[in-house]
Design an enzyme around this catalytic site. Sequence first.
Site, PDB file in Angstrom:
ATOM      1  N   ASN A  92     -23.944  88.809 -11.885  1.00 24.55           N
ATOM      2  CA  ASN A  92     -24.279  90.233 -11.762  1.00 24.55           C
ATOM      3  C   ASN A  92     -25.188  90.670 -12.894  1.00 24.55           C
ATOM      4  OD1 ASN A  92     -23.004  92.526 -13.641  1.00 24.55           O
ATOM      5  ND2 ASN A  92     -21.618  90.744 -13.678  1.00 24.55           N
TER       6      ASN A  92
ATOM      7  N   PHE B  14     -24.288  98.550 -16.149  1.00 25.48           N
ATOM      8  CA  PHE B  14     -23.453  99.746 -16.399  1.00 25.48           C
ATOM      9  C   PHE B  14     -23.835 100.915 -15.489  1.00 25.48           C
ATOM     10  CE2 PHE B  14     -22.673  98.652 -21.211  1.00 25.48           C
ATOM     11  CZ  PHE B  14     -21.855  97.608 -20.827  1.00 25.48           C
TER      12      PHE B  14
ATOM     13  N   SER C 195     -21.587  92.800 -22.698  1.00 27.49           N
ATOM     14  CA  SER C 195     -22.272  92.676 -21.417  1.00 27.49           C
ATOM     15  C   SER C 195     -23.670  92.111 -21.658  1.00 27.49           C
ATOM     16  CB  SER C 195     -22.386  94.038 -20.741  1.00 27.49           C
ATOM     17  OG  SER C 195     -23.341  93.949 -19.700  1.00 27.49           O
TER      18      SER C 195
ATOM     19  N   ASN D 139     -26.160  92.561 -19.712  1.00 28.29           N
ATOM     20  CA  ASN D 139     -27.127  93.281 -18.881  1.00 28.29           C
ATOM     21  C   ASN D 139     -27.637  94.597 -19.449  1.00 28.29           C
ATOM     22  OD1 ASN D 139     -26.879  91.272 -16.834  1.00 28.29           O
ATOM     23  ND2 ASN D 139     -24.881  92.157 -16.328  1.00 28.29           N
ATOM     24  N   THR D 140     -27.262  94.901 -20.691  1.00 33.97           N
ATOM     25  CA  THR D 140     -27.832  96.063 -21.382  1.00 33.97           C
ATOM     26  C   THR D 140     -28.599  95.507 -22.571  1.00 33.97           C
ATOM     27  OG1 THR D 140     -26.070  97.557 -20.698  1.00 33.97           O
ATOM     28  CG2 THR D 140     -27.257  98.171 -22.694  1.00 33.97           C
TER      29      THR D 140
ATOM     30  N   LYS E 115     -14.085  93.652 -26.567  1.00 31.70           N
ATOM     31  CA  LYS E 115     -14.345  92.610 -25.560  1.00 31.70           C
ATOM     32  C   LYS E 115     -15.567  91.794 -25.986  1.00 31.70           C
ATOM     33  CE  LYS E 115     -14.792  91.843 -20.587  1.00 31.70           C
ATOM     34  NZ  LYS E 115     -14.654  92.443 -19.259  1.00 31.70           N
TER      35      LYS E 115
ATOM     36  N   ASN F  74     -16.091  88.302 -21.562  1.00 34.86           N
ATOM     37  CA  ASN F  74     -17.008  88.864 -20.583  1.00 34.86           C
ATOM     38  C   ASN F  74     -17.724  87.699 -19.885  1.00 34.86           C
ATOM     39  OD1 ASN F  74     -18.790  90.692 -19.227  1.00 34.86           O
ATOM     40  ND2 ASN F  74     -18.510  92.120 -20.927  1.00 34.86           N
TER      41      ASN F  74
HETATM   42  C1  LIG Z   1     -19.915  92.687 -10.597  1.00 30.07           C
HETATM   43  C2  LIG Z   1     -19.290  92.640 -11.956  1.00 30.07           C
HETATM   44  C3  LIG Z   1     -19.357  93.767 -12.766  1.00 30.07           C
HETATM   45  C4  LIG Z   1     -18.792  93.735 -14.036  1.00 30.07           C
HETATM   46  N1  LIG Z   1     -18.858  94.846 -14.808  1.00 30.07           N
HETATM   47  C5  LIG Z   1     -18.264  94.849 -16.017  1.00 30.07           C
HETATM   48  C6  LIG Z   1     -18.267  96.011 -16.818  1.00 30.07           C
HETATM   49  O1  LIG Z   1     -18.768  97.069 -16.416  1.00 30.07           O
HETATM   50  N2  LIG Z   1     -17.674  95.947 -18.046  1.00 30.07           N
HETATM   51  C7  LIG Z   1     -17.084  94.803 -18.516  1.00 30.07           C
HETATM   52  O2  LIG Z   1     -16.542  94.809 -19.624  1.00 30.07           O
HETATM   53  N3  LIG Z   1     -17.042  93.689 -17.763  1.00 30.07           N
HETATM   54  C8  LIG Z   1     -17.617  93.688 -16.537  1.00 30.07           C
HETATM   55  N4  LIG Z   1     -17.579  92.567 -15.772  1.00 30.07           N
HETATM   56  C9  LIG Z   1     -16.951  91.336 -16.324  1.00 30.07           C
HETATM   57  C10 LIG Z   1     -15.490  91.191 -15.894  1.00 30.07           C
HETATM   58  O3  LIG Z   1     -14.713  92.242 -16.393  1.00 30.07           O
HETATM   59  C11 LIG Z   1     -14.914  89.864 -16.392  1.00 30.07           C
HETATM   60  O4  LIG Z   1     -14.951  89.855 -17.802  1.00 30.07           O
HETATM   61  C12 LIG Z   1     -15.704  88.668 -15.877  1.00 30.07           C
HETATM   62  O5  LIG Z   1     -16.092  88.860 -14.536  1.00 30.07           O
HETATM   63  C13 LIG Z   1     -14.900  87.379 -15.988  1.00 30.07           C
HETATM   64  O6  LIG Z   1     -13.759  87.404 -15.172  1.00 30.07           O
HETATM   65  P1  LIG Z   1     -13.722  86.666 -13.725  1.00 30.07           P
HETATM   66  O7  LIG Z   1     -14.244  85.275 -13.923  1.00 30.07           O
HETATM   67  O8  LIG Z   1     -12.282  86.739 -13.306  1.00 30.07           O
HETATM   68  O9  LIG Z   1     -14.599  87.451 -12.830  1.00 30.07           O
HETATM   69  C14 LIG Z   1     -18.145  92.554 -14.494  1.00 30.07           C
HETATM   70  C15 LIG Z   1     -18.063  91.443 -13.663  1.00 30.07           C
HETATM   71  C16 LIG Z   1     -18.620  91.472 -12.412  1.00 30.07           C
HETATM   72  C17 LIG Z   1     -18.521  90.240 -11.546  1.00 30.07           C
END
Ligand SMILES: Cc1cc2nc3c(=O)[nH]c(=O)nc-3n(C[C@H](O)[C@H](O)[C@H](O)COP(=O)(O)O)c2cc1C
Length: 373
Positions: free
Chosen positions: A134, A138, A200, A202-203, A236, A265
């Site tokens: 992704n 934000f 993140s 992406n910022t 985080k 993350n």
């Molecule tokens: C589509 C998407 C959006 C996410 N948005 C955020 C976010 O806004 N803030 C954040 O701290 N992590 C965000 N994450 C990261 C997740 O909270 C998590 O740390 C990461 O996906 C790893 O866990 P997983 O392997 O179970 O997905 C996002 C992940 C995905 C897939």
Amino acid sequence: MESIERVAKPGLGTLTPSFSHLVGRFGTACLRRLPPEVSHHLGMQLLKSGLLKVCKPPLDQDLDISMACNLEGVGSLKHPIGLAAGFDKNAENLIGLGSMGFSWIEAGTVTPLAQSGNPKPRLFRQAEQHALVNRMGFNNAGCDQFAQNLKRQEHDLTFPIGINVGKNKITELDRALSDYVKAIRTLEGLGKYFVVNISSPNTPGLRSLSSKSFIEELAACLRSERDAKISDIWIKLDPDMSKSDFQSVVEATTSESFAGIVLTNTHRVESPFAGGQSGHPLSVKSTICLEWAHEVHKGKLPMIGCGGILSGADIFQKMIRGASAVQIYTALIYRGPFVVYELLSELKAELKLRNIRFLQDIVGAYYLDEKLS
Ligand SMILES: Cc1cc2nc3c(=O)[nH]c(=O)nc-3n(C[C@H](O)[C@H](O)[C@H](O)COP(=O)(O)O)c2cc1C
């Protein structure tokens, strides 16, 4: 016949699928045929409509006392599985998401001002790897809307909510601190804890805030704004730092007495899509981060394990490495609305295999001289 009726989990336990379980699986398969962001919105609408309540997993009768765990500063949880940040960025649908059985939910990332995020497409499936990439950036409705949404639901919430905060894209990096403080002050008292997201991918520039000096500045500023209180603030981190940089941030987080760390993350990738990768390819990286962090704080700093958890065995591995509880995101996309129920059943099988009665006993066991059998 018995073997046909039961869904085997490789090397783990089995569960008997109910009719609603099969409906949930069918619904997930249908949603996966749509573009990822469309299916996310549709899934959220279904949850909001209450339709999925009819296929509520039979968690309560199946939940064993042995699954209870304690997340320091957040409280006791009926089991260790929470929903990771990013799924409900605006805290719009906490009740609906809770009906899937999560023991707590982290909402956000929310920024002080609303922003639309990066241009679409910005979410991609890598189904063969059980992964997602992704670059949402934000996208969220801002703190005021977030507060309204949360207030609307707070009386019906039966589980703790964490609030994950970030900086707006338009805020210069040297003003980032003020965005975090603004977001926390606006949302003060609405959640059980906050998470400062400096990880993140992406910022632009956000990850450069993962440094000892920023952690120290953040601690000083929050202390002066909040009557010295930072014991409800988690940090985080990302899995892409060098070991020494990562450990220096953990050291600062520990010595400043923040609540704990969320590890991790997503992992930054460039190809075939640029963005943050989650799911299976992240699993080992994020688990190693738990080990790197433990080397520094020796069990003193609470940790939430997140990243690539797709099975009960994955939860077990995170918890023995010191995670007090875990969060999932990608597993929900690939396994559907019964994922919590299924993971708990698999985790229970992991415990039975080793004759362990209380899940709480495994936290940090990997580092003990006397290992689990
Ligand atoms: C589509 C998407 C959006 C996410 N948005 C955020 C976010 O806004 N803030 C954040 O701290 N992590 C965000 N994450 C990261 C997740 O909270 C998590 O740390 C990461 O996906 C790893 O866990 P997983 O392997 O179970 O997905 C996002 C992940 C995905 C897939």
